[in-house]
Design a protein around this motif. Sequence first.
Motif, PDB file in Angstrom:
ATOM      1  N   PHE A  71     -43.548 -27.436 145.048  1.00 45.55           N
ATOM      2  CA  PHE A  71     -42.488 -27.422 144.047  1.00 45.55           C
ATOM      3  C   PHE A  71     -42.384 -26.099 143.292  1.00 45.55           C
ATOM      4  O   PHE A  71     -41.444 -25.910 142.524  1.00 45.55           O
ATOM      5  N   THR A  72     -43.320 -25.176 143.490  1.00 48.55           N
ATOM      6  CA  THR A  72     -43.193 -23.874 142.830  1.00 48.55           C
ATOM      7  C   THR A  72     -42.325 -22.910 143.632  1.00 48.55           C
ATOM      8  O   THR A  72     -42.074 -21.788 143.173  1.00 48.55           O
ATOM      9  N   GLN A  73     -41.871 -23.306 144.816  1.00 53.75           N
ATOM     10  CA  GLN A  73     -40.969 -22.449 145.591  1.00 53.75           C
ATOM     11  C   GLN A  73     -39.628 -22.324 144.853  1.00 53.75           C
ATOM     12  O   GLN A  73     -39.107 -23.319 144.317  1.00 53.75           O
ATOM     13  N   PRO A  74     -39.044 -21.128 144.819  1.00 54.61           N
ATOM     14  CA  PRO A  74     -37.802 -20.932 144.053  1.00 54.61           C
ATOM     15  C   PRO A  74     -36.679 -21.891 144.432  1.00 54.61           C
ATOM     16  O   PRO A  74     -35.964 -22.371 143.550  1.00 54.61           O
ATOM     17  N   SER A  75     -36.496 -22.161 145.717  1.00 55.76           N
ATOM     18  CA  SER A  75     -35.389 -23.045 146.098  1.00 55.76           C
ATOM     19  C   SER A  75     -35.603 -24.464 145.589  1.00 55.76           C
ATOM     20  O   SER A  75     -34.649 -25.167 145.228  1.00 55.76           O
ATOM     21  N   VAL A  76     -36.861 -24.918 145.544  1.00 51.80           N
ATOM     22  CA  VAL A  76     -37.150 -26.250 145.004  1.00 51.80           C
ATOM     23  C   VAL A  76     -36.941 -26.265 143.490  1.00 51.80           C
ATOM     24  O   VAL A  76     -36.424 -27.231 142.929  1.00 51.80           O
ATOM     25  N   ILE A  77     -37.321 -25.179 142.824  1.00 53.51           N
ATOM     26  CA  ILE A  77     -37.124 -25.084 141.376  1.00 53.51           C
ATOM     27  C   ILE A  77     -35.645 -25.207 141.026  1.00 53.51           C
ATOM     28  O   ILE A  77     -35.269 -25.871 140.052  1.00 53.51           O
ATOM     29  N   PRO A 222     -45.280 -18.573 159.060  1.00 51.45           N
ATOM     30  CA  PRO A 222     -45.365 -19.532 157.951  1.00 51.45           C
ATOM     31  C   PRO A 222     -44.531 -19.034 156.779  1.00 51.45           C
ATOM     32  O   PRO A 222     -44.462 -17.834 156.518  1.00 51.45           O
ATOM     33  N   HIS A 223     -43.912 -19.961 156.065  1.00 49.15           N
ATOM     34  CA  HIS A 223     -42.998 -19.578 154.994  1.00 49.15           C
ATOM     35  C   HIS A 223     -43.741 -18.875 153.862  1.00 49.15           C
ATOM     36  O   HIS A 223     -44.788 -19.329 153.419  1.00 49.15           O
ATOM     37  N   GLY A 224     -43.193 -17.755 153.419  1.00 47.40           N
ATOM     38  CA  GLY A 224     -43.798 -17.050 152.296  1.00 47.40           C
ATOM     39  C   GLY A 224     -43.370 -15.598 152.256  1.00 47.40           C
ATOM     40  O   GLY A 224     -43.016 -15.007 153.284  1.00 47.40           O
ATOM     41  N   ARG A 225     -43.394 -15.025 151.074  1.00 49.28           N
ATOM     42  CA  ARG A 225     -42.974 -13.631 150.902  1.00 49.28           C
ATOM     43  C   ARG A 225     -43.939 -12.670 151.586  1.00 49.28           C
ATOM     44  O   ARG A 225     -43.528 -11.724 152.257  1.00 49.28           O
ATOM     45  N   GLU A 226     -45.239 -12.881 151.417  1.00 49.66           N
ATOM     46  CA  GLU A 226     -46.223 -11.974 152.009  1.00 49.66           C
ATOM     47  C   GLU A 226     -46.176 -12.028 153.528  1.00 49.66           C
ATOM     48  O   GLU A 226     -46.282 -10.992 154.207  1.00 49.66           O
ATOM     49  N   GLU A 227     -46.027 -13.241 154.076  1.00 53.26           N
ATOM     50  CA  GLU A 227     -45.928 -13.372 155.528  1.00 53.26           C
ATOM     51  C   GLU A 227     -44.687 -12.655 156.059  1.00 53.26           C
ATOM     52  O   GLU A 227     -44.729 -11.997 157.109  1.00 53.26           O
ATOM     53  N   ALA A 228     -43.583 -12.769 155.320  1.00 50.39           N
ATOM     54  CA  ALA A 228     -42.355 -12.087 155.742  1.00 50.39           C
ATOM     55  C   ALA A 228     -42.500 -10.577 155.644  1.00 50.39           C
ATOM     56  O   ALA A 228     -42.017  -9.835 156.513  1.00 50.39           O
ATOM     57  N   ARG A 229     -43.161 -10.114 154.595  1.00 51.71           N
ATOM     58  CA  ARG A 229     -43.355  -8.674 154.431  1.00 51.71           C
ATOM     59  C   ARG A 229     -44.176  -8.105 155.585  1.00 51.71           C
ATOM     60  O   ARG A 229     -43.847  -7.058 156.144  1.00 51.71           O
ATOM     61  N   ALA A 230     -45.238  -8.819 155.980  1.00 54.32           N
ATOM     62  CA  ALA A 230     -46.073  -8.351 157.087  1.00 54.32           C
ATOM     63  C   ALA A 230     -45.296  -8.361 158.405  1.00 54.32           C
ATOM     64  O   ALA A 230     -45.411  -7.420 159.214  1.00 54.32           O
TER      65      ALA A 230
END
Length: 293
Positions: A71-77, A222-230
């Motif tokens: 629930f801390t994901q921005p889209s869920v917020i 896997p979903h996430g900013r760091e994973e996307a950046r890598a």
Amino acid sequence: MRGTTIARVAEEAGVGVGTVSRVLNGSPSVSASTRRRVLEAIATLDYQPSPAARALSTGRTSAIGVVAPFFTQPSVIERLRGVSHTLADAGYQLILHDVERLDQRRDLFRSLAAHGRIDGLLAISLAPTDREVRRMERAGVPVVLLDRDHPTIPCITIDDVEGGRMAAEHLLALGHTRIAFLGDEEANLFGFDSSAHRREGFEAALAAAGVTPGPEWVVQRPHGREEARAAAAGMFAREPRPTAVFATSDVQAIGVLEAAQAAQVPVPEELSVIGFDNVEAAGYTGLTTVAQP
């Protein structure tokens, strides 16, 4: 006044306890003058009826359960923001259940049906099994799904395939042909499928335009900013590098922007990036995105 009881309200209004209870429960069998005296007594004594007692007398809890994965994901917020405002305006309490593990999800649907602590359930991105649906129905708990389809439960969804198509057509209209895709792993424990549907629309639009992205430009992590950046850093380290990237969420798109900055790839001069969701951070970063209301 703290500690005021329903009996004290009845004494103040000159009525019986049953009459006060009927007023609190909205019964039409109380005359207007009596109702007014009871309400004045409630206001004078600052009486706050016990939620548990009201639930026992009415069979309702005035609480709505919301099941939200991560629930801390921005889209869920963003979704929770709308849910909380609407429930508050209607006088309902929001009971939030976070789900981050598969066993949590299984146990949660079972317990929500068993304990009768909520008047209804809103499930975000998670769908109960057919057995869980039947259990909810027997318990009299209505369920609405958000972001997931189900043949027998009311659902609120968007057209993710069309959203992916829109993203691709935007990048094609800008003249790009070296277009990369960055999305979620499609085999996942919770059965999330929005990224897969967005990829479907994206690839269909590219195919219609005669554009075929190389396999190295279709990346799933896997979903996430760091994973996307890598993942994006790996794209930018190879030649030829893509001139555009469609990320299936704004969180991932922001990771792409960070990777571009680290690799000194100027945006938008040498790289176009488009995300999906239109979360609050997209406005701060100037990110182009496919908005979902």
